[in-house]
Motif scaffolding. Sequence first.
Motif, PDB file in Angstrom:
ATOM      1  N   ARG A  22      19.113  20.920  16.223  1.00 52.09           N
ATOM      2  CA  ARG A  22      19.071  22.091  15.347  1.00 52.09           C
ATOM      3  C   ARG A  22      20.467  22.468  14.864  1.00 52.09           C
ATOM      4  O   ARG A  22      20.636  22.930  13.735  1.00 52.09           O
ATOM      5  CB  ARG A  22      18.433  23.276  16.072  1.00 52.09           C
ATOM      6  CG  ARG A  22      16.916  23.256  16.051  1.00 52.09           C
ATOM      7  CD  ARG A  22      16.339  24.630  16.252  1.00 52.09           C
ATOM      8  NE  ARG A  22      14.928  24.683  15.914  1.00 52.09           N
ATOM      9  CZ  ARG A  22      14.254  25.795  15.704  1.00 52.09           C
ATOM     10  NH1 ARG A  22      14.886  26.959  15.766  1.00 52.09           N
ATOM     11  NH2 ARG A  22      12.977  25.774  15.404  1.00 52.09           N
TER      12      ARG A  22
ATOM     13  N   THR B 214      13.307  17.468  25.957  1.00 52.89           N
ATOM     14  CA  THR B 214      12.961  17.886  24.598  1.00 52.89           C
ATOM     15  C   THR B 214      13.681  19.169  24.208  1.00 52.89           C
ATOM     16  O   THR B 214      14.242  19.274  23.109  1.00 52.89           O
ATOM     17  CB  THR B 214      11.437  18.092  24.477  1.00 52.89           C
ATOM     18  OG1 THR B 214      10.768  16.854  24.711  1.00 52.89           O
ATOM     19  CG2 THR B 214      11.069  18.605  23.096  1.00 52.89           C
TER      20      THR B 214
ATOM     21  N   ASP C  18      12.770  20.854  15.025  1.00 53.94           N
ATOM     22  CA  ASP C  18      12.383  20.510  16.388  1.00 53.94           C
ATOM     23  C   ASP C  18      11.712  19.149  16.475  1.00 53.94           C
ATOM     24  O   ASP C  18      11.865  18.436  17.459  1.00 53.94           O
ATOM     25  CB  ASP C  18      11.439  21.577  16.949  1.00 53.94           C
ATOM     26  CG  ASP C  18      12.193  22.824  17.386  1.00 53.94           C
ATOM     27  OD1 ASP C  18      13.432  22.850  17.261  1.00 53.94           O
ATOM     28  OD2 ASP C  18      11.545  23.781  17.845  1.00 53.94           O
TER      29      ASP C  18
ATOM     30  N   THR D 257      16.437  19.265  21.281  1.00 51.66           N
ATOM     31  CA  THR D 257      16.142  20.063  20.082  1.00 51.66           C
ATOM     32  C   THR D 257      17.229  21.099  19.816  1.00 51.66           C
ATOM     33  O   THR D 257      17.521  21.413  18.656  1.00 51.66           O
ATOM     34  CB  THR D 257      14.775  20.774  20.205  1.00 51.66           C
ATOM     35  OG1 THR D 257      14.707  21.479  21.441  1.00 51.66           O
ATOM     36  CG2 THR D 257      13.639  19.776  20.115  1.00 51.66           C
TER      37      THR D 257
ATOM     38  N   GLY E 260      14.049  16.427  17.157  1.00 51.16           N
ATOM     39  CA  GLY E 260      14.508  16.428  18.537  1.00 51.16           C
ATOM     40  C   GLY E 260      13.474  15.880  19.492  1.00 51.16           C
ATOM     41  O   GLY E 260      13.807  15.193  20.464  1.00 51.16           O
ATOM     42  N   GLU E 261      12.193  16.171  19.228  1.00 50.81           N
ATOM     43  CA  GLU E 261      11.133  15.668  20.092  1.00 50.81           C
ATOM     44  C   GLU E 261      11.032  14.149  20.027  1.00 50.81           C
ATOM     45  O   GLU E 261      10.840  13.476  21.050  1.00 50.81           O
ATOM     46  CB  GLU E 261       9.816  16.337  19.698  1.00 50.81           C
ATOM     47  CG  GLU E 261       9.771  17.810  20.087  1.00 50.81           C
ATOM     48  CD  GLU E 261       8.766  18.612  19.303  1.00 50.81           C
ATOM     49  OE1 GLU E 261       8.049  18.013  18.477  1.00 50.81           O
ATOM     50  OE2 GLU E 261       8.698  19.840  19.501  1.00 50.81           O
TER      51      GLU E 261
END
Length: 430
Positions: free
Chosen positions: A41, A33, A47, A37, A50-51
């Motif tokens: 970004r 993660t 975020d 992320t 990305g998770e």
Amino acid sequence: MLVLANASTAVGSETEELVLRLLVQLLVILVATRVVTVVVRRLGQTDVSGEILAGLLLGPSALGLVFPEISTELFHPSTSTIFVGLAQIGLILLMFQIGMEFEFSEQLGQRKASVVAVSLAGLVLPFVCGYLSAPWFHEQLAAPRPPLLGFRLFFAVSMSITAIPILGRIFMELGLSHTRTAALVIGSAAIDDVVGWLLLGSVSLIVAEQFSFVWAAQRIGLIGVYVIAVFFVVRPLLKQWLARDIARRGGLGLPTIAVVLIVLLCSASLTSYLGVFAIIGGFLIGLALHDDRRFVALWNQRVSPLVMMLLLPVFFAYTGLRTDIGALDGWWGLAVCGLVIVVAFGSKFGGAFLAARAVGESSRDALTIGVCMNTRALMELIVINIGYDMGVVPRDMFTMLVIMALVSTFVATPLIGWLMKGERRQVAAT
């Protein structure tokens, strides 16, 4: 994975073996993660994107496709129940925080009618469009097809849902949670979700041939009573006690956090029992305390980092682990998936945009509201997982709806940031 395979000989009990598996899974999820992320970004995403993407990469869409044995051994079924519990607790705490973060009274003022209008238009039009278009999509499904009525109802609900947790994370990470547009959107999405979860419960009972209008009326009445009780009984008592306790302790002590958590979990349990899911209970308590800015600041300082850095990645990543975006069959499957996205985006955006313009919002604000209300993400996944478990959303349509939900999240973040770029506040890096 040799360590996990031989875990029973390296530790003294089955409990320790389970703990070892869980710890390894958490380590992999958290490392993946943070790496993903950082990458997203740089691409202008938040975020939360990305998770979700980290979960997809660790699941059957990537790791499971290339190294299926490693994926199966790493994310062993023995820990799935524990992960579900951790994920749901994290989501309840996130909803509590979202409720506290948005400055509804200050930003909305007399615009409460706008919230209701945007919410209803953003719910009704997508539901109708989904229900009317569902028979064509039903014909495109691989045999054996599910019953048409159940499919139509679940497809319509999936077109209507909005993801409060995702919207909340996007607004907070972009430094936009203070804005009137954010408050209007979150208020509208909250109404959408309450009505949507009631609708989902009714649809589930229709599919199961157990629906009763008496049941629906009872649930609506009980929820109304509970909301009144929260804001006119629980809220003043809790705020008075918190003010005295924080002043006496000079801050937010551990006993105080424990009491707040008890109230929060009781609220989540009650709303779950009433049929609108536990996360709404968390949101209501957060909203009830949102104007106690000292408590909010102390909570964000002491409790929120653990939620944001541990429990939320587990929720987003674990949900992504159950998604296989490689299940579409050829170019026609991709084309049908594209049409699902068009129906979902067009109906939700159209309803929210037209309602916003009708109540006096500017064209730019109406565009922003339409984009925001299209953010479905993992709330959508909850709906379609229920439909999948009930046998009315088959695997090929399940995959299409997952792709639609994820695309909506990835598209929303840069568009919201661009449309509201003049209203940002500086936010601390995470």
